[in-house]
Write an enzyme that holds these catalytic residues in place. Sequence first.
Site, PDB file in Angstrom:
ATOM      1  N   ASP A 168      -6.541   6.836  -3.788  1.00  0.00           N
ATOM      2  CA  ASP A 168      -5.910   7.231  -2.178  1.00  0.00           C
ATOM      3  C   ASP A 168      -6.026   8.664  -2.170  1.00  0.00           C
ATOM      4  O   ASP A 168      -5.770   9.174  -1.018  1.00  0.00           O
ATOM      5  CB  ASP A 168      -4.232   7.021  -2.390  1.00  0.00           C
ATOM      6  CG  ASP A 168      -3.947   5.594  -1.861  1.00  0.00           C
ATOM      7  OD1 ASP A 168      -4.442   5.258  -0.806  1.00  0.00           O
ATOM      8  OD2 ASP A 168      -2.911   5.179  -2.034  1.00  0.00           O
TER       9      ASP A 168
ATOM     10  N   GLN B 287       1.140   1.102  -3.063  1.00  0.00           N
ATOM     11  CA  GLN B 287       1.203   0.864  -1.314  1.00  0.00           C
ATOM     12  C   GLN B 287       2.562   1.571  -0.671  1.00  0.00           C
ATOM     13  O   GLN B 287       3.678   1.654  -1.347  1.00  0.00           O
ATOM     14  CB  GLN B 287       1.491  -0.515  -1.043  1.00  0.00           C
ATOM     15  CG  GLN B 287       1.089  -0.868   0.440  1.00  0.00           C
ATOM     16  CD  GLN B 287      -0.043  -0.690   1.130  1.00  0.00           C
ATOM     17  OE1 GLN B 287      -1.221  -0.605   0.465  1.00  0.00           O
ATOM     18  NE2 GLN B 287      -0.030  -0.510   2.351  1.00  0.00           N
TER      19      GLN B 287
ATOM     20  N   LYS C  58      -6.723  -5.942   0.881  1.00  0.00           N
ATOM     21  CA  LYS C  58      -7.432  -5.128  -0.438  1.00  0.00           C
ATOM     22  C   LYS C  58      -7.973  -5.943  -1.453  1.00  0.00           C
ATOM     23  O   LYS C  58      -9.008  -5.992  -2.056  1.00  0.00           O
ATOM     24  CB  LYS C  58      -6.335  -4.239  -0.790  1.00  0.00           C
ATOM     25  CG  LYS C  58      -6.163  -2.848   0.386  1.00  0.00           C
ATOM     26  CD  LYS C  58      -5.140  -2.171  -0.066  1.00  0.00           C
ATOM     27  CE  LYS C  58      -5.030  -1.078   0.978  1.00  0.00           C
ATOM     28  NZ  LYS C  58      -3.613  -0.404   0.735  1.00  0.00           N
TER      29      LYS C  58
END
Length: 296
Positions: A121, A98, A54
Site C-alpha cells: 500500500d 484494508q 482484489k
Amino acid sequence: MTAHIIDGQALAMQLRSRVAGHVARLKEKHGLTPGLAVVLVGDDPASELYVRNKRRQTIEAGMTSVEHKLPTETSQADLLALIEQLNCNPEIHGILVQLPLPKHLNANLVIDAIDPAKDVDGFHISNVGLLGTGQDAMVPCTPLGCLMLLRGHLGDLAGLEAVIVGRSNIVGKPMAQLLLNESCTVTIAHSRTRDLATICRRADILVAAVGRPEMIPGDWIKAGATVIDVGINRIVRGGKRQLAGDVDFSSAAGIAGAITPVPGGVGPMTIACLLANTVTACCRSHALPPPDGLTL
Ligand code: GUN
C-alpha cells in the site's frame, strides 16, 4: 469542447496482463509465486466488495491470495500478532490491511507494524519518507494509478500546474509528492481552502479526491485541463442507485480536455497497481531486478 474519456479499464487490463506475464516468468525461471495477504477487520460491505475484487484479480494474475477476515472486535494485540506472522512468512510478499479499521484500532500503529518491504500500500512511514525524498519507494496504489493515467495521456508532465483537491494520506498527499517528482507545480486544496473555484481554475491537471459526490462543477475547470476523478460515491438518482465521482461529469466533460469516468477510470487502476506492487516486492525480496513497466 468534448473531453477525451481516459479509459482506466483498458489501461488497467494492459497493466494486469503485464503483471501476469511477469508472474509466469518468475514461476518458470525462479520457481517463485508472488503472494499477497489481505487483512479485513469487520464487515463493512464496501470494504468486503473491494477485498473480493482484489482476491479475484490476484488469482487471475497467477499469484497466491491469502485472506484474513477478522471480527470487528479483534484486539490491537491480535491484529499485530497476525501482521508479525505475515511479516515472517516467506511466501507472502505483500501485506494489505484494508482501511478504514474499526475505531478501537490504531491504524498508524498497525500500518507501521508491516515490514516496509511488504507494504504494498506504500503507507508505512519508511515508504512515505522514501517517496517524499524522491527515492525508490512502494508507491500507494491509487496515486500510482492516477500518475500512470496522466503519463499515458499527457506524456511529460514537467512544468504543468497541478491542483489536488483532498489531503488524505492515501491519495492527496502521496499524489502531491508524485506530481512534484514529475516537476509539476503542485497545490493541495482541502475543505478549509478559501476560494476553491479560483484555485481549481488554474489547474492543467486537476485531481479530485475529496469523497463528496459531484462537488466540482464544470465551471471550476480550465478549458482543456486533464481531470482525474478519484471519487467513488454511492448515490441515488431518479430512484436508482449508482456511482458518482467527485466531479460533475456531465458539465466537466464539455470543458475539460480529458477526464476519467466513474466507474471505469481510476478504480480499476488501483487494483492493477496493487498487483504490480506485489510483483515488485517479490522481486526485491529475492534481489531480482524490478520488472519493466510495473514501477515508475
Ligand atoms: N481503503 C480505501 N482505499 C484503500 C487502499 O488503497 N488501501 C487500503 N489498505 N485500504 C483502503
